[in-house]
Design an enzyme around this catalytic site. Structure first.
Site, PDB file in Angstrom:
ATOM      1  N   ASP A   7       0.837  -1.202   0.000  1.00  0.00           N
ATOM      2  CA  ASP A   7       0.000   0.000   0.000  1.00  0.00           C
ATOM      3  C   ASP A   7       0.874   1.255   0.000  1.00  0.00           C
ATOM      4  O   ASP A   7       2.069   1.186   0.244  1.00  0.00           O
ATOM      5  CB  ASP A   7      -0.983   0.011   1.172  1.00  0.00           C
ATOM      6  CG  ASP A   7      -0.295  -0.276   2.485  1.00  0.00           C
ATOM      7  OD1 ASP A   7       0.883   0.118   2.637  1.00  0.00           O
ATOM      8  OD2 ASP A   7      -0.925  -0.878   3.375  1.00  0.00           O
TER       9      ASP A   7
ATOM     10  N   ASP B 125       1.329   5.320   1.211  1.00  0.00           N
ATOM     11  CA  ASP B 125       0.938   6.392   2.122  1.00  0.00           C
ATOM     12  C   ASP B 125       1.422   7.714   1.551  1.00  0.00           C
ATOM     13  O   ASP B 125       2.475   7.775   0.912  1.00  0.00           O
ATOM     14  CB  ASP B 125       1.561   6.180   3.504  1.00  0.00           C
ATOM     15  CG  ASP B 125       1.197   4.824   4.093  1.00  0.00           C
ATOM     16  OD1 ASP B 125       0.003   4.475   4.065  1.00  0.00           O
ATOM     17  OD2 ASP B 125       2.107   4.105   4.553  1.00  0.00           O
TER      18      ASP B 125
ATOM     19  N   ASP C 176       8.753   6.433  12.947  1.00  0.00           N
ATOM     20  CA  ASP C 176       9.370   5.455  13.836  1.00  0.00           C
ATOM     21  C   ASP C 176      10.807   5.094  13.461  1.00  0.00           C
ATOM     22  O   ASP C 176      11.712   5.187  14.280  1.00  0.00           O
ATOM     23  CB  ASP C 176       8.492   4.199  13.968  1.00  0.00           C
ATOM     24  CG  ASP C 176       8.136   3.567  12.628  1.00  0.00           C
ATOM     25  OD1 ASP C 176       8.425   4.172  11.572  1.00  0.00           O
ATOM     26  OD2 ASP C 176       7.581   2.471  12.635  1.00  0.00           O
TER      27      ASP C 176
HETATM   28  P1  ATP Z   1       3.851  -1.810   5.884  1.00  0.00           P
HETATM   29  O1  ATP Z   1       4.689  -2.353   4.781  1.00  0.00           O
HETATM   30  O2  ATP Z   1       3.611  -2.785   6.973  1.00  0.00           O
HETATM   31  O3  ATP Z   1       2.610  -1.053   5.456  1.00  0.00           O
HETATM   32  P2  ATP Z   1       4.682   0.811   6.724  1.00  0.00           P
HETATM   33  O4  ATP Z   1       6.060   1.299   7.040  1.00  0.00           O
HETATM   34  O5  ATP Z   1       3.969   1.473   5.591  1.00  0.00           O
HETATM   35  O6  ATP Z   1       4.832  -0.738   6.538  1.00  0.00           O
HETATM   36  P3  ATP Z   1       2.419   1.520   8.321  1.00  0.00           P
HETATM   37  O7  ATP Z   1       1.964   0.844   9.561  1.00  0.00           O
HETATM   38  O8  ATP Z   1       1.584   1.443   7.103  1.00  0.00           O
HETATM   39  O9  ATP Z   1       3.862   0.928   8.044  1.00  0.00           O
HETATM   40  O10 ATP Z   1       2.729   3.015   8.709  1.00  0.00           O
HETATM   41  C1  ATP Z   1       3.016   4.014   7.735  1.00  0.00           C
HETATM   42  C2  ATP Z   1       4.121   4.937   8.228  1.00  0.00           C
HETATM   43  O11 ATP Z   1       3.695   5.643   9.388  1.00  0.00           O
HETATM   44  C3  ATP Z   1       5.400   4.217   8.659  1.00  0.00           C
HETATM   45  O12 ATP Z   1       6.277   4.000   7.586  1.00  0.00           O
HETATM   46  C4  ATP Z   1       5.983   5.162   9.690  1.00  0.00           C
HETATM   47  O13 ATP Z   1       6.722   6.177   9.060  1.00  0.00           O
HETATM   48  C5  ATP Z   1       4.756   5.783  10.318  1.00  0.00           C
HETATM   49  N1  ATP Z   1       4.370   5.087  11.568  1.00  0.00           N
HETATM   50  C6  ATP Z   1       3.535   4.034  11.686  1.00  0.00           C
HETATM   51  N2  ATP Z   1       3.392   3.657  12.972  1.00  0.00           N
HETATM   52  C7  ATP Z   1       4.152   4.488  13.692  1.00  0.00           C
HETATM   53  C8  ATP Z   1       4.418   4.636  15.083  1.00  0.00           C
HETATM   54  N3  ATP Z   1       3.900   3.806  15.995  1.00  0.00           N
HETATM   55  N4  ATP Z   1       5.259   5.643  15.472  1.00  0.00           N
HETATM   56  C9  ATP Z   1       5.786   6.475  14.559  1.00  0.00           C
HETATM   57  N5  ATP Z   1       5.579   6.386  13.254  1.00  0.00           N
HETATM   58  C10 ATP Z   1       4.779   5.407  12.803  1.00  0.00           C
HETATM   59 MG    MG Z   2       1.936   1.132   4.963  1.00  0.00          MG
END
Ligand code: ATP
Ligand code: MG
Length: 421
Positions: A52, A54, A131
Site C-alpha cells: 500500500d 501512504d 518510527d
Molecule cells: P507496511 O509495509 O507494513 O505497510 P509501513 O512502514 O507502511 O509498513 P504503516 O503501519 O503502514 O507501516 O505506517 C506508515 C508509516 O507511518 C510508517 O512507515 C511510519 O513512518 C509511520 N508510523 C507508523 N506507525 C508508527 C508509530 N507507531 N510511530 C511512529 N511512526 C509510525
Molecule cells: Mg503502509
C-alpha cells in the site's frame, strides 16, 4: 537533509501506483506540499512491491477531505484520511510536529505515553516523528527525487533497523514501536541497530500499557505476513513474546518440544503465505497456545476430569487468560477451541463417529495440529495412522458438514417486552 536523484535510488516510476501519484499531484496543484512516504518508498528502494501507499502533506485532514470525493477522516489517536481512488485506498496524513501550544491536541499519560498526537508540523518535524529511519523517506513523483531527512538511505544500504531519536523516549511515547522494530527486522532481514536494540530491554514492560485490542492488531501484522517464524524468534530473543502471550511464552522458553511445535506451526503458516494459500490466525493461535491447554488439561485430569472435558475446560481458561493481554476476537477463539476439543477425540480412535468427525469443518485444522503434535514427539502416532486411513476412506466427506451452531451468527436473546401487559 539529503536529496537523492532518480538515477541513484532507481525506484522504477511504473511501480509507484497511479492512485498515490494522483493524490500527490492534486494536493500540489492547490499549493500544498505532498509526498509518497513510508513503507512504500522503503520497499521500492529494496526492489520490492509495496502493498500500500501512504501520502504525507501539509494540508490538514479537513483540507484533504474537501479535495477528494469519498475521502474519510478516521482515527482519533492519529487522524488520517482514507482517500479512495478506484479500487485503492491511499492513506493521507498531515505532517506531524512538536508544537508549542499543543496541550489540547497532544495528550500524554504520566509515563510519557502518547494518547493523542494531532499536532501538525513541517516536513522536517514529520520525518523526526516517524518510527524508523528507513520509514522516513519522502518521494516526489514529479521530480522523482527522494528526500532523506534521517539516515534512511544509509541504513537501507547497511541493512539496519534504527529508531529515530532517543530510542527509550520513542518507546515510552509508543511501546508498539518495539514490535514494529521486530516486525521490520524479521521482514526485511535487517539487523537492529545497537541503541535501538538495547532500549527494548529497558522498555519492554511498557507493552503492558497497550490496550489488548491494539496488541491483537499488531499480532496480525507480526504473524500473518509471511514472516511468522523469524518474528517469533526475535520476539522471544528480545523478551517481548511474554508481553503478547505470557503463558505460551513460558512454555516456549522452557519446553523444547513445545518450542519445536510452535516454530513448525509458524513455518507452515509462512509457507502457505508464500504459496498464496489462505491462512487463518485461528490455527496459528491454536498451535501457539496448545502447550498451555495441554498443561492445564493435565492438571484437571489429575483432579478427576475425564480427558475430553478437561481439554474443553482448559481451552476456556486459556482463552480467557490470553485475552487479558492480546484480545483474540471470538471469530478466532471459537475455532481455536474447536481445534483443541478435537484433539482428545482424535486420540481415542473410536470408529462410531468417524464420519461425523471427518466431515466437520474443523477436521482439517484439527488434523494439522495432530500432525504438529506428532512431529513434536507427543506420542500420537497411532491416532495419526488411524485418522490418515479414515481420511482416505472418506476423502469426499472431509470438511463437508455445514457450519456448526457456534460458527453461525450468535443467536440473539429474545427481546424482553418493556410493558408486560
Ligand atoms: P507496511 O509495509 O507494513 O505497510 P509501513 O512502514 O507502511 O509498513 P504503516 O503501519 O503502514 O507501516 O505506517 C506508515 C508509516 O507511518 C510508517 O512507515 C511510519 O513512518 C509511520 N508510523 C507508523 N506507525 C508508527 C508509530 N507507531 N510511530 C511512529 N511512526 C509510525
Ligand atoms: Mg503502509
Amino acid at each position: 537533509m539529503k536529496v537523492i536523484p532518480a538515477e541513484q535510488h532507481q525506484i522504477p516510476e511504473s511501480r509507484v501506483h497511479n492512485a498515490a501519484v494522483s493524490v500527490v499531484r492534486r494536493l500540489k496543484e492547490d499549493g500544498f506540499q505532498a509526498f509518497v512516504v513510508g513503507g512504500a518508498i522503503r520497499d521500492l528502494m529494496l526492489g520490492g512491491h509495496p502493498k500500500d501507499f501512504d501520502v504525507a502533506t501539509d494540508a490538514t485532514p479537513e483540507q484533504i477531505r474537501e479535495r477528494f470525493r469519498g475521502a474519510r477522516i478516521i482515527g482519533r489517536r492519529f487522524q488520517i484520511v482514507h482517500v479512495r481512488m478506484g479500487r485503492e485506498i491511499i492513506e493521507v496524513t498531515t505532517f506531524r510536529g512538536h508544537g508549542e501550544d499543543a496541550s489540547a491536541k497532544r495528550r500524554e499519560s504520566d509515563k510519557g505515553l502518547l494518547l493523542r498526537d494531532n499536532v501538525y508540523g513541517t516536513l522536517d518535524e514529520d520525518a523526526a516523528r516517524r518510527d524508523l529511519t528507513v520509514n522516513a523517506m519522502y518521494y516526489d513523483p514529479d521530480s522523482r527525487q527522494v528526500y532523506d531527512h534521517m539516515t534512511g538511505v544509509e541504513d537501507i544500504r547497511n541493512r539496519l533497523v534504527r529508531i529515530i531519536g532517543d530510542p527509550q523516549q520513542r518507546y515510552r511515547e509508543d511501546p508498539v514501536r518495539m514490535l514494529r522494530v521486530i516486525r521490520f527486522s524479521a521482514k526485511l532481514q535487517f539487523d537492529i541497530e545497537t541503541e535501538t536494540e538495547h532500549a527494548i530491554q529497558v522498555c519492554s514492560p511498557l507493552l503492558s500499557e497497550i490496550p489488548a485490542a491494539r496488541l491483537f492488531d499488531e499480532f496480525l501484522k507480526l504473524f500473518m505476513a509471511g514472516y511468522a517464524r523469524p518474528t517469533l524468534q526475535l520476539l522471544d530473543h528480545h523478551g517481548l513474546l511474554q508481553h503478547l502471550f505470557p503463558e505460551p511464552a513460558h512454555h516456549f522458553q522452557r519446553n523444547e518440544a513445545a518450542r519445536q511445535m510452535v516454530l513448525e506451526a509458524t513455518a507452515n503458516t509462512d509457507q502457505r503465505v508464500r504459496e498464496g494459500k489462505p491462512v487463518t490466525p485461528a490455527f496459528l493461535l491454536a498451535a501457539l497456545h496448545w502447550p498451555v491447554v495441554q498443561h492445564v488439561a493435565a492438571q484437571l485430569e489429575h483432579a478427576g476430569e475425564p480427558p475430553i472435558q478437561a481439554v474443553h475446560s482448559a481451552g476456556q481458561q486459556v482463552i480467557a487468560e490470553a485475552c487479558l493481554h492480546t484480545a483474540i476476537p471470538k471469530r478466532f477463539s471459537i475455532p481455536m477451541r474447536e481445534i483443541w476439543d478435537f484433539q482428545p477425540r482424535l486420540e481415542q480412535c473410536k470408529s462410531r463417529r468417524v464420519k461425523d468427525l471427518v466431515a466437520s469443518r474443523r477436521f482439517r485444522a484439527a488434523w494439522d495440529l495432530l500432525l504438529l503434535r506428532q512431529s513434536a514427539g507427543e506420542g500420537v502416532d497411532q491416532a495419526v495412522l488411524f485418522w490418515g486411513e479414515q481420511q482416505e476412506k472418506f476423502s469426499d466427506l472431509v470438511g463437508s458438514a455445514p457450519a456448526q451452531d457456534s460458527e453461525k451468527r450468535p443467536r440473539r436473546r429474545p427481546r424482553r417486552r418493556r410493558n408486560p401487559s
